[in-house]
Design a protein around this motif. Structure first.
Motif, PDB file in Angstrom:
ATOM      1  N   THR A  50      -2.399   5.758   8.253  1.00  0.00           N
ATOM      2  CA  THR A  50      -2.169   7.133   7.831  1.00  0.00           C
ATOM      3  C   THR A  50      -0.863   7.257   7.042  1.00  0.00           C
ATOM      4  O   THR A  50       0.196   6.842   7.494  1.00  0.00           O
ATOM      5  N   VAL A  51      -0.987   7.853   5.863  1.00  0.00           N
ATOM      6  CA  VAL A  51       0.174   8.142   5.017  1.00  0.00           C
ATOM      7  C   VAL A  51       0.706   9.541   5.325  1.00  0.00           C
ATOM      8  O   VAL A  51       1.915   9.748   5.441  1.00  0.00           O
ATOM      9  N   ALA A  52      -0.186  10.500   5.445  1.00  0.00           N
ATOM     10  CA  ALA A  52       0.187  11.885   5.752  1.00  0.00           C
ATOM     11  C   ALA A  52      -0.958  12.533   6.504  1.00  0.00           C
ATOM     12  O   ALA A  52      -2.129  12.290   6.198  1.00  0.00           O
ATOM     13  N   THR A  53      -0.625  13.352   7.489  1.00  0.00           N
ATOM     14  CA  THR A  53      -1.643  14.077   8.244  1.00  0.00           C
ATOM     15  C   THR A  53      -1.035  15.392   8.691  1.00  0.00           C
ATOM     16  O   THR A  53       0.015  15.410   9.325  1.00  0.00           O
ATOM     17  N   GLY A  81      -4.470   8.499   3.454  1.00  0.00           N
ATOM     18  CA  GLY A  81      -4.155   7.196   4.021  1.00  0.00           C
ATOM     19  C   GLY A  81      -4.342   6.038   3.063  1.00  0.00           C
ATOM     20  O   GLY A  81      -4.842   6.191   1.943  1.00  0.00           O
ATOM     21  N   GLU A  82      -3.926   4.867   3.535  1.00  0.00           N
ATOM     22  CA  GLU A  82      -4.097   3.610   2.816  1.00  0.00           C
ATOM     23  C   GLU A  82      -5.125   2.768   3.559  1.00  0.00           C
ATOM     24  O   GLU A  82      -5.037   2.595   4.780  1.00  0.00           O
ATOM     25  N   VAL A  83      -6.102   2.249   2.845  1.00  0.00           N
ATOM     26  CA  VAL A  83      -7.173   1.465   3.450  1.00  0.00           C
ATOM     27  C   VAL A  83      -6.622   0.123   3.916  1.00  0.00           C
ATOM     28  O   VAL A  83      -6.026  -0.625   3.140  1.00  0.00           O
ATOM     29  N   VAL A  84      -6.848  -0.189   5.202  1.00  0.00           N
ATOM     30  CA  VAL A  84      -6.392  -1.476   5.740  1.00  0.00           C
ATOM     31  C   VAL A  84      -7.557  -2.356   6.199  1.00  0.00           C
ATOM     32  O   VAL A  84      -7.389  -3.569   6.330  1.00  0.00           O
ATOM     33  N   PHE A  92     -17.438   0.013  -2.644  1.00  0.00           N
ATOM     34  CA  PHE A  92     -16.555   0.381  -3.743  1.00  0.00           C
ATOM     35  C   PHE A  92     -15.105   0.619  -3.325  1.00  0.00           C
ATOM     36  O   PHE A  92     -14.189   0.448  -4.133  1.00  0.00           O
ATOM     37  N   ILE A  93     -14.865   1.047  -2.117  1.00  0.00           N
ATOM     38  CA  ILE A  93     -13.503   1.249  -1.622  1.00  0.00           C
ATOM     39  C   ILE A  93     -12.953  -0.094  -1.158  1.00  0.00           C
ATOM     40  O   ILE A  93     -13.641  -0.870  -0.485  1.00  0.00           O
ATOM     41  N   LYS A  94     -11.681  -0.379  -1.499  1.00  0.00           N
ATOM     42  CA  LYS A  94     -11.082  -1.680  -1.218  1.00  0.00           C
ATOM     43  C   LYS A  94      -9.818  -1.537  -0.376  1.00  0.00           C
ATOM     44  O   LYS A  94      -9.161  -0.488  -0.392  1.00  0.00           O
ATOM     45  N   VAL A  95      -9.479  -2.610   0.339  1.00  0.00           N
ATOM     46  CA  VAL A  95      -8.210  -2.658   1.056  1.00  0.00           C
ATOM     47  C   VAL A  95      -7.066  -2.417   0.073  1.00  0.00           C
ATOM     48  O   VAL A  95      -7.049  -2.971  -1.025  1.00  0.00           O
ATOM     49  N   GLY A  96      -6.143  -1.544   0.464  1.00  0.00           N
ATOM     50  CA  GLY A  96      -5.014  -1.213  -0.391  1.00  0.00           C
ATOM     51  C   GLY A  96      -5.180   0.084  -1.154  1.00  0.00           C
ATOM     52  O   GLY A  96      -4.192   0.623  -1.674  1.00  0.00           O
ATOM     53  N   ASP A  97      -6.404   0.615  -1.227  1.00  0.00           N
ATOM     54  CA  ASP A  97      -6.606   1.885  -1.927  1.00  0.00           C
ATOM     55  C   ASP A  97      -5.885   3.017  -1.187  1.00  0.00           C
ATOM     56  O   ASP A  97      -5.870   3.064   0.044  1.00  0.00           O
ATOM     57  N   LEU A  98      -5.319   3.926  -1.957  1.00  0.00           N
ATOM     58  CA  LEU A  98      -4.693   5.133  -1.415  1.00  0.00           C
ATOM     59  C   LEU A  98      -5.669   6.277  -1.622  1.00  0.00           C
ATOM     60  O   LEU A  98      -6.116   6.511  -2.758  1.00  0.00           O
ATOM     61  N   ASN A 400       3.679   6.676   9.789  1.00  0.00           N
ATOM     62  CA  ASN A 400       4.015   5.287   9.457  1.00  0.00           C
ATOM     63  C   ASN A 400       5.175   5.147   8.469  1.00  0.00           C
ATOM     64  O   ASN A 400       5.401   4.070   7.932  1.00  0.00           O
ATOM     65  N   GLY A 401       5.908   6.229   8.244  1.00  0.00           N
ATOM     66  CA  GLY A 401       7.120   6.139   7.439  1.00  0.00           C
ATOM     67  C   GLY A 401       6.928   6.128   5.944  1.00  0.00           C
ATOM     68  O   GLY A 401       7.891   5.903   5.201  1.00  0.00           O
ATOM     69  N   TYR A 402       5.730   6.434   5.459  1.00  0.00           N
ATOM     70  CA  TYR A 402       5.511   6.461   4.006  1.00  0.00           C
ATOM     71  C   TYR A 402       6.310   7.581   3.325  1.00  0.00           C
ATOM     72  O   TYR A 402       6.694   7.453   2.169  1.00  0.00           O
ATOM     73  N   LEU A 403       6.520   8.671   4.037  1.00  0.00           N
ATOM     74  CA  LEU A 403       7.152   9.856   3.430  1.00  0.00           C
ATOM     75  C   LEU A 403       8.650   9.890   3.648  1.00  0.00           C
ATOM     76  O   LEU A 403       9.326  10.789   3.134  1.00  0.00           O
TER      77      LEU A 403
END
Length: 406
Positions: A50-53, A81-84, A92-98, A400-403
């Motif tokens: 999770t990047v922001a919620t 979020g960022e895909v892990v 079509f969605i890949k690891v690392g996508d935001l 997770n400290g992204y912000l």
């Protein structure tokens, strides 16, 4: 990977940070999970870091004890979020996508999804059409106010940001795409807002401010926002809205002072079932007040957009009827004036890409308009309390400290 921390409902007025299981690609039993969904395979899903919620007014209804939400329900339906991890059926969605996650959970396969009615998907909630993360009676999909969250039907549901670095520069704006910006915009669209329209938005919370922002984006000539909270009204004035204090009397009279006539072209209800009265009755809950007032002040032949939440079960309702979601509406007024009404969940996917483009190309500053305020996951209980007390802010959790909230 085994650890995960999340925000859980612990009873009326109380939330806590708890330890929960790291998500898997199979739905597990837990608080609020529909038994028919237990064991459901989610190979079409992804796991997000999770990047922001965000804390939402709809969450607040549950935390106040105004729904049948069970204890330990993990909250949160506004997720970026960022895909892990990706499931075996994701193409079509890949690891690392935001990505931004629409709060509606939709399969992409049923009749309603194919008609863009993703708020009432037929396949994700065994009890009724429509589902959402971390919300009572919505199928039991685990909420996103957590470090990690599972998102089903990922290829369909997720809105991928085209450039991660550019997205992170505007991440607080983009975090509003999961719910309140499309929801407020939907309220304005369904109210018929267009170039030159006069608009009244009832409620200056985050959804009301998003509706006002959406009305401006659609070309409204005048946007009037009504509320009881002066700090929230000041926030509406900060980006060019007119405001009225409904504790001072009838909205129509105050609208007439602004427009010269006691009516508007378009009305938006961004308050919902915990509405209070107007004037001397402002200290008392009166759940039908906003809807009846909007029918009075919206022009004949106009429309009401109703993104404000109404429920079928409210243990704290003022009477037996309100506890079942039965309100005393002046439907005769609506009929006599040929008014149109649009209710229900916003179909987020109908709007989120276009609003993303408006954000990325500097056409709108939704984070500024709603005063998006990042806080750490551990500060969530304080954020809930301050929001419940009427803070003129949109709290954005940073698990997770992204912000950089810490």
């Amino acid at each position: 990977m085994s650890g995960n921390r999340a925000i859980a409902y612990k009873g009326p007025g109380k939330v806590e940070v708890i330890d929960v299981d790291y998500p898997t690609f199979e739905l597990q039993d837990g608080p609020g999970v529909n038994p028919a969904n237990v064991g459901r395979k989610v190979n079409h899903g992804v796991i997000l870091k999770t990047v922001a919620t965000n804390i939402c007014g709809s969450d607040q209804h549950m935390v106040r004890g105004r729904t049948t939400a069970p204890t330990d329900l993990v909250l949160g339906h506004e997720i970026t979020g960022e895909v892990v991890e990706v499931g075996s059926d994701v193409e079509f969605i890949k690891v690392g996508d935001l990505v931004s996650v629409p709060f509606n959970i939709a399969c992409g396969r049923c009749r309603n999804c194919k008609e863009r009615k993703t708020g009432i998907c037929l396949n994700v909630n065994p009890d009724r059409p429509g589902s959402a993360y971390g919300y009572v009676d919505m199928g039991g999909w685990v909420g996103g106010q957590a470090e990690y969250v599972l998102v089903p039907y990922a290829d369909w549901n997720l809105l991928k940001f085209p450039d991660k670095d550019r997205a992170m520069e505007k991440i607080l704006d983009l975090a509003m795409l999961s719910d309140i910006f499309p929801t407020g915009f939907h309220g304005a669209v369904t109210a018929g807002v267009g170039v030159g329209a006069t608009v009244y938005v009832a409620g200056a919370g985050p959804v009301g401010l998003a509706a006002a922002t959406g009305a401006q984006l659609l070309g409204a000539a005048v946007v009037i926002v009504g509320d009881l909270n002066e700090d929230r009204l000041a926030q509406a004035r900060s980006f060019g809205c007119e405001t009225i204090d409904v504790s001072k009397g009838d909205p129509g009279e105050q609208i007439a002072e602004i427009l010269g006539v006691p009516e508007v072209d378009c009305g938006v209800d961004a308050v919902g079932f915990e509405a209070r009265g107007h004037g001397q009755d402002a200290s008392h809950e009166a759940p039908a007040t906003v809807l009846n007032s909007l029918m009075d002040i919206t022009k004949a032949g106009g429309a009401l957009g109703i993104p404000g939440l109404y429920v079928t079960g409210d243990p704290g309702g003022i009477d037996e009827a309100a506890q079942k979601g039965s309100l005393s509406l002046s439907l005769g007024t609506g009929w006599a004036k040929s008014l149109s009404f649009t209710t229900g969940q916003c179909p987020v996917m109908k709007y989120n890409r276009d609003l993303m483009m408006a954000i990325l190309h500097d056409r709108v500053s939704i984070a500024k308009n709603v005063k998006a305020t990042p806080i750490t996951l551990d500060k969530a209980p304080e954020g809930y309390a301050e929001f419940d007390a009427g803070a003129a802010k949109k709290y954005v959790l940073d698990p997770n400290g992204y912000l950089g909230a810490a």
